[in-house]
Design a protein around this motif. Structure first.
Motif, PDB file in Angstrom:
ATOM      1  N   HIS A 124      27.393  43.256  48.079  1.00 39.51           N
ATOM      2  CA  HIS A 124      27.601  41.841  47.775  1.00 39.51           C
ATOM      3  C   HIS A 124      26.405  41.215  47.068  1.00 39.51           C
ATOM      4  O   HIS A 124      26.304  39.993  46.973  1.00 39.51           O
TER       5      HIS A 124
ATOM      6  N   CYS B 114      35.117  38.501  44.326  1.00 35.14           N
ATOM      7  CA  CYS B 114      35.002  39.617  45.266  1.00 35.14           C
ATOM      8  C   CYS B 114      35.881  39.353  46.494  1.00 35.14           C
ATOM      9  O   CYS B 114      36.217  38.214  46.802  1.00 35.14           O
TER      10      CYS B 114
ATOM     11  N   CYS C  96      34.956  39.242  49.357  1.00 39.30           N
ATOM     12  CA  CYS C  96      34.196  38.410  50.305  1.00 39.30           C
ATOM     13  C   CYS C  96      34.274  36.937  49.953  1.00 39.30           C
ATOM     14  O   CYS C  96      33.837  36.087  50.724  1.00 39.30           O
TER      15      CYS C  96
ATOM     16  N   CYS D  78      29.906  40.052  42.726  1.00 40.31           N
ATOM     17  CA  CYS D  78      29.309  41.059  43.615  1.00 40.31           C
ATOM     18  C   CYS D  78      29.441  42.460  43.017  1.00 40.31           C
ATOM     19  O   CYS D  78      30.426  42.768  42.336  1.00 40.31           O
TER      20      CYS D  78
HETATM   21 ZN   LIG Z   1      31.248  40.173  47.747  1.00 37.21          ZN
END
Ligand SMILES: [Zn+2]
Length: 292
Positions: free
Chosen positions: A133, A143, A145, A150
Motif C-alpha cells: 500500500h 486499490c 484498500c 498503491c
Molecule cells: Zn492499497
C-alpha cells in the motif's frame, strides 16, 4: 486447511492434524516444545486473537492462540501470514544467513514482512511492512484498500487480472490461452510473453516498472540485504522478471546500495505454509504464552 465457518471446530481440526503429524513421526503431545500458526491478519498478538480477516468468514475475535495452547498442552505463537512467510524465507529459504530481508508475498494481493537484524519488525498496529500500500503513483489506480496508486493496485494478482480482462486485445495469445478475454489471468500473460506476444510483453514491462518503484522505496527506507519476492515473480522467472527488475532498481538507487541489495525469488514454494508455522514456533522475538 479450508475454513469451515466454525472457528473453534477449525481449531479442533488443527489439533487433530497436529496429533496425526506427531504420530507419523513416532512422537506425542508430550514431545511438543511449542507450536506456531501463520494466520491471515488482522491479529491481536497481545491477546492472541484473530480479528475478522476478510477471507475467514465467521472468525470474529477468535482466541485461537489460547484455544490451541489448551488443546495441545504447549505454548503457541501466532503471526500474520506475511510476517510468518518472511520468517520462513529468512530462516529456511532465500534469506538464509542474512541479517535483514524484506519479503513480499506477490500473489492475489501484495503482503510484506520485515526481518531486520534477525527479528520481525511489526511497528504500530503490526502495520509495518505493508509495502503493498505504498503509493507508486499519485492519484493512480484505486486499490482494494480504498487509497489510490498503491503498489498492490499495479502488481497485485487480483488487480492485474481485472486490468487484463479490461485491456487485453482479442488477438493476444493471452486471450487465446485463457479461452476468452474475461478469463485472462497473470499466468496467461506470463505464458504469452514467453511466446513473444506483444501485449503480454508490454504488460510485463509495466508490471516490472511499478514493482521497481516499490522496491526503490524499500531500498531507501531499509537498505535490506535482500528483497525476496514470492508467487507471481517466481512464476515469471529470471529472464522475464528478475533480470530486468534488478537492472531497473539499480538504475534508481545509490550504486553502493544497488550493488549489495539482492533481489531474489522466494525459495520455499509449496513448503512455505508448513515452514511458516514452524518459523513462528521458533521465533524468539515473541514471548511464549503458557498453557491456559
Ligand atoms: Zn492499497
Amino acid at each position: 486447511m479450508e475454513p469451515s465457518g466454525q472457528p473453534l471446530a477449525d481449531v479442533a481440526r488443527l489439533r487433530d492434524d497436529a496429533l496425526r503429524l506427531l504420530s507419523e513421526q513416532g512422537a506425542s503431545l508430550a514431545d511438543l516444545a511449542s507450536a506456531g500458526l501463520s494466520l491471515p491478519g488482522p491479529l491481536d498478538l497481545e491477546r492472541g486473537l484473530v480479528i475478522r480477516p476478510p477471507n475467514l468468514p465467521g472468525w470474529d475475535e477468535v482466541p485461537v492462540r489460547d484455544a490451541l495452547a489448551h488443546d495441545l498442552g504447549c505454548p503457541v505463537r501466532i503471526e500474520n501470514d506475511a510476517n510468518a512467510g518472511a520468517l520462513a524465507e529468512w530462516r529456511f529459504g532465500a534469506g538464509r544467513g542474512l541479517a535483514s530481508i524484506v519479503y513480499l508475498t506477490m500473489s492475489t494481493g501484495v503482503g510484506g514482512g520485515l526481518v531486520l537484524d534477525g527479528r520481525i519488525y511489526r511497528g504500530i498496529e503490526c502495520a509495518a511492512g505493508e509495502v503493498g500500500h505504498m503509493p507508486v503513483e499519485w492519484d493512480g489506480e484505486v486499490c482494494a484498500c480504498g487509497q489510490r496508486g498503491c503498489l498492490e493496485a499495479y502488481v497485485g494478482g487480483a488487480a492485474w487480472a481485472k486490468r487484463l480482462q479490461r485491456e487485453a486485445p482479442d488477438e493476444s495469445l493471452a486471450v487465446e490461452q485463457a479461452g476468452g478475454r474475461d478469463r485472462v489471468r497473470p499466468e496467461h500473460v506470463v505464458d504469452a510473453a514467453r511466446r513473444g506476444d506483444a501485449f503480454a510483453r508490454a504488460e510485463i514491462d509495466r508490471y516490472i516498472h511499478y514493482l521497481s518503484r516499490g522496491i526503490v522505496s524499500i531500498a531507501f527506507t531499509l537498505a535490506p540485504e535482500a528483497v525476496i519476492l514470492g508467487t507471481i515473480p517466481v512464476a515469471m522467472g529470471e529472464a522475464l522478471c528478475f533480470a530486468p527488475l534488478r537492472e531497473q532498481v539499480r538504475a534508481l538507487v545509490w550504486s553502493q546500495v544497488g550493488a549489495r541489495m539482492q533481489i531474489l525469488p522466494a525459495a520455499l514454494g509449496e513448503d512455505l505454509p508448513y515452514l511458516a508455522g514452524l518459523s513462528v514456533a521458533l521465533d524468539s522475538s515473541q514471548s511464549l504464552t503458557e498453557e491456559q
